[in-house]
Each structure stands twice: as structure tokens, then as C-alpha cells.
Scaffold this motif. Structure first.
Motif, PDB file in Angstrom:
ATOM      1  N   ARG A  31       0.729  -1.214  -0.017  1.00 53.56           N
ATOM      2  CA  ARG A  31      -0.097   0.003   0.026  1.00 53.56           C
ATOM      3  C   ARG A  31       0.888   1.178   0.078  1.00 53.56           C
ATOM      4  O   ARG A  31       1.830   1.203   0.527  1.00 53.56           O
ATOM      5  N   SER A  32       0.232   2.217  -0.470  1.00 51.19           N
ATOM      6  CA  SER A  32       0.934   3.718  -0.043  1.00 51.19           C
ATOM      7  C   SER A  32       0.761   4.122   1.098  1.00 51.19           C
ATOM      8  O   SER A  32      -0.183   3.717   1.809  1.00 51.19           O
ATOM      9  N   ILE A  33       1.502   5.072   1.510  1.00 46.06           N
ATOM     10  CA  ILE A  33       1.230   5.836   2.798  1.00 46.06           C
ATOM     11  C   ILE A  33      -0.217   6.298   2.749  1.00 46.06           C
ATOM     12  O   ILE A  33      -1.085   6.295   3.765  1.00 46.06           O
ATOM     13  N   VAL A 105       2.153  10.695   7.326  1.00 44.68           N
ATOM     14  CA  VAL A 105       2.054   9.711   8.623  1.00 44.68           C
ATOM     15  C   VAL A 105       1.620   8.390   8.653  1.00 44.68           C
ATOM     16  O   VAL A 105       0.404   8.329   8.023  1.00 44.68           O
ATOM     17  N   VAL A 106       2.319   7.382   8.663  1.00 45.41           N
ATOM     18  CA  VAL A 106       2.206   5.933   9.056  1.00 45.41           C
ATOM     19  C   VAL A 106       1.564   5.546  10.374  1.00 45.41           C
ATOM     20  O   VAL A 106       2.510   5.656  11.313  1.00 45.41           O
ATOM     21  N   ALA A 162       3.844  15.983  19.152  1.00 45.52           N
ATOM     22  CA  ALA A 162       2.696  16.068  18.224  1.00 45.52           C
ATOM     23  C   ALA A 162       2.876  14.925  17.146  1.00 45.52           C
ATOM     24  O   ALA A 162       3.703  14.986  16.582  1.00 45.52           O
ATOM     25  N   VAL A 163       1.762  14.238  16.809  1.00 46.88           N
ATOM     26  CA  VAL A 163       1.893  13.088  15.907  1.00 46.88           C
ATOM     27  C   VAL A 163       1.566  13.211  14.591  1.00 46.88           C
ATOM     28  O   VAL A 163       2.193  13.001  13.620  1.00 46.88           O
ATOM     29  N   GLU A 216       6.222   9.697  11.425  1.00 50.79           N
ATOM     30  CA  GLU A 216       5.732  10.560  10.089  1.00 50.79           C
ATOM     31  C   GLU A 216       7.209  10.430   9.396  1.00 50.79           C
ATOM     32  O   GLU A 216       8.455  10.514   9.793  1.00 50.79           O
ATOM     33  N   VAL A 217       7.114  10.008   7.853  1.00 50.09           N
ATOM     34  CA  VAL A 217       8.111   9.595   7.025  1.00 50.09           C
ATOM     35  C   VAL A 217       8.803  10.736   6.360  1.00 50.09           C
ATOM     36  O   VAL A 217       8.165  11.391   5.507  1.00 50.09           O
ATOM     37  N   ASP A 218       9.919  11.492   6.987  1.00 51.98           N
ATOM     38  CA  ASP A 218      10.591  12.384   6.290  1.00 51.98           C
ATOM     39  C   ASP A 218      11.631  12.026   5.689  1.00 51.98           C
ATOM     40  O   ASP A 218      12.127  12.432   4.629  1.00 51.98           O
TER      41      ASP A 218
END
Length: 230
Positions: A31-33, A105-106, A162-163, A216-218
Motif C-alpha cells: 500500500r501507499s502511505i 504519517v503511517v 505531536a503525532v 512521520e516519514v521524512d
């Protein structure tokens, strides 16, 4: 009443080093994010939940991948930050409260399950993780009553992070939008929340999800960590 949800997906996400918008990044389960986010929203709130996505950078690729949701375009995505993207989305969602999330965000599906009671009560909240406090992340402090006080990357003495999954109530929405209008183009939406708290008396509850995953995918290492969970 149909829940209004917003996904912020206008940015370029250049730090991850991919050509596609970051929300289209593929996870280890195929799946994508963004697909993971859609699945989580539908699992918690049903197929009637309205999803509005803010797009900018390579908008057509996201629209093509998810043609059945609503879209708001931030043509100034390369000149503005999340404050202005969210403002556009809030203006498109009427007077109701809005659940919104950053498009990178995953997160554990149980996060939204935990939020249902507050959403049904129409109470503003910010999801938080108290297990770590990193310098680069949005941190927070609370008032004596336990509501959010400060909320930014420069908070000193933060008690958690914070998420990136939040809810603004129908009662607080107007004040929040007014503050988002005021803030600088490069401000994050958290600045609007801080001003609404300080100047309008808005009370925002921290919703602790420290026992659940939310990544959080940075950077590439963030993606590797997210893939450990999905």
C-alpha cells in the motif's frame, strides 16, 4: 453527521528523495502511505466519512491514484506551508468539526478508534506521543488543567511530540481559521493552534497514543521504521 477528514498532501517532500509526492510512497505491504490512511479512516468511521485532500506538487498523480475523494488545490505549495494548505481545506468543509492529518504519517488503525469518543463529543484534540521528545519534531507543553499550551518545534521543556493527527471542533473552527489566515505563509498549522489557544481561549486536549505506532516519514530511515509495523 458525516465526518469531515482532511489529508495534507501538497508538499514536495524533497527530504525523502523521491520524485512522486511523499504520500504515494509504497510501504512494505504494497500500500501507499495515503492508502494506509484511507484504510484507517474507513475502518474507524465507515465509507461515509468524507475525505478532502489538499494537493499541490504533482497533484495529478494523487488525483489519479485516489479519484473518488474531494480535492482542494494549493497552487502556492512551493511558497506556503501547512498552515495555508489546512486553511483552504477547512474553508471547503463547512461549519462542522474536522479531523486532519499530515499526508506522510503511517499510523496504527487503533489511533482513530481511540479518537472516536472525542470526535463524537466534538472536542478539539492533538494526538501526542510522550515516549520521546526529539529536537526536530513538534513538541508541546500543557496548562495546569492539562490542555495544550505551547505547540511548536521550538518548545523548550516539551513533555512529548505531536503525532500529526488532530481534530478541531465545530465551536473552535472559526477562531482557528482566523488565526491560520493571520500567520506567515511559512508557518506550520501548529502556529494557528497556538494563537487560537492564547488569544481565543480555545482548549485543545492532548490524546496520548504512545502505546501505538505513528511514524512521520521524512527520511529513508523513517520509512524503514514505518515498514516494521505495517
Amino acid at each position: 453527521m458525516t465526518l469531515q477528514t482532511v489529508i495534507l498532501a501538497a508538499g514536495m517532500g524533497s527530504r525523502l528523495g523521491r520524485s512522486l509526492p511523499k504520500p504515494l510512497t509504497e510501504l512494505s505491504d504494497g500500500r501507499s502511505i495515503m492508502q494506509q490512511q484511507h484504510d484507517n479512516i474507513r475502518a474507524a468511521f465507515g465509507t461515509d466519512a468524507n475525505i478532502t485532500t489538499v494537493v499541490g506538487y504533482r497533484a495529478e498523480t494523487i488525483v489519479e491514484a485516489f479519484p473518488k475523494v474531494s480535492y482542494v488545490h494549493n497552487e502556492r505549495y512551493d511558497q506556503t506551508n501547512t498552515s495555508k494548505s489546512l486553511l483552504r481545506a477547512l474553508a471547503a468543509t463547512g461549519k462542522s468539526g474536522v479531523l486532519w492529518m499530515n499526508g506522510d504519517v503511517v499510523f496504527d488503525p487503533r489511533v482513530l478508534g481511540r479518537a472516536i469518543a472525542l470526535i463524537e463529543a466534538d472536542r478539539s484534540f492533538v494526538t501526542v506521543n510522550t515516549s520521546k521528545v526529539s529536537d526536530e519534531e513538534v513538541k508541546y507543553t500543557v496548562t495546569a488543567e492539562g490542555y495544550i499550551n505551547e505547540l511548536s518545534k521550538v518548545v523548550v521543556g516539551g513533555i512529548g511530540e505531536a503525532v500529526g493527527i488532530n481534530y478541531i471542533s465545530s465551536a473552535d473552527k472559526k477562531a482557528f481559521m482566523r488565526q491560520l489566515q493571520r500567520v506567515d505563509d511559512q508557518d506550520y498549522f501548529e502556529r494557528g493552534l497556538e494563537l487560537a489557544i492564547a488569544e481565543d481561549g480555545v482548549r485543545i486536549q492532548p490524546l496520548d497514543i504512545s502505546d501505538l505506532y505513528a511514524v512521520e516519514v521524512d527520511f529513508a530511515e523513517d520509512l524503514e521504521r514505518a515498514n516494521l509495523f505495517v
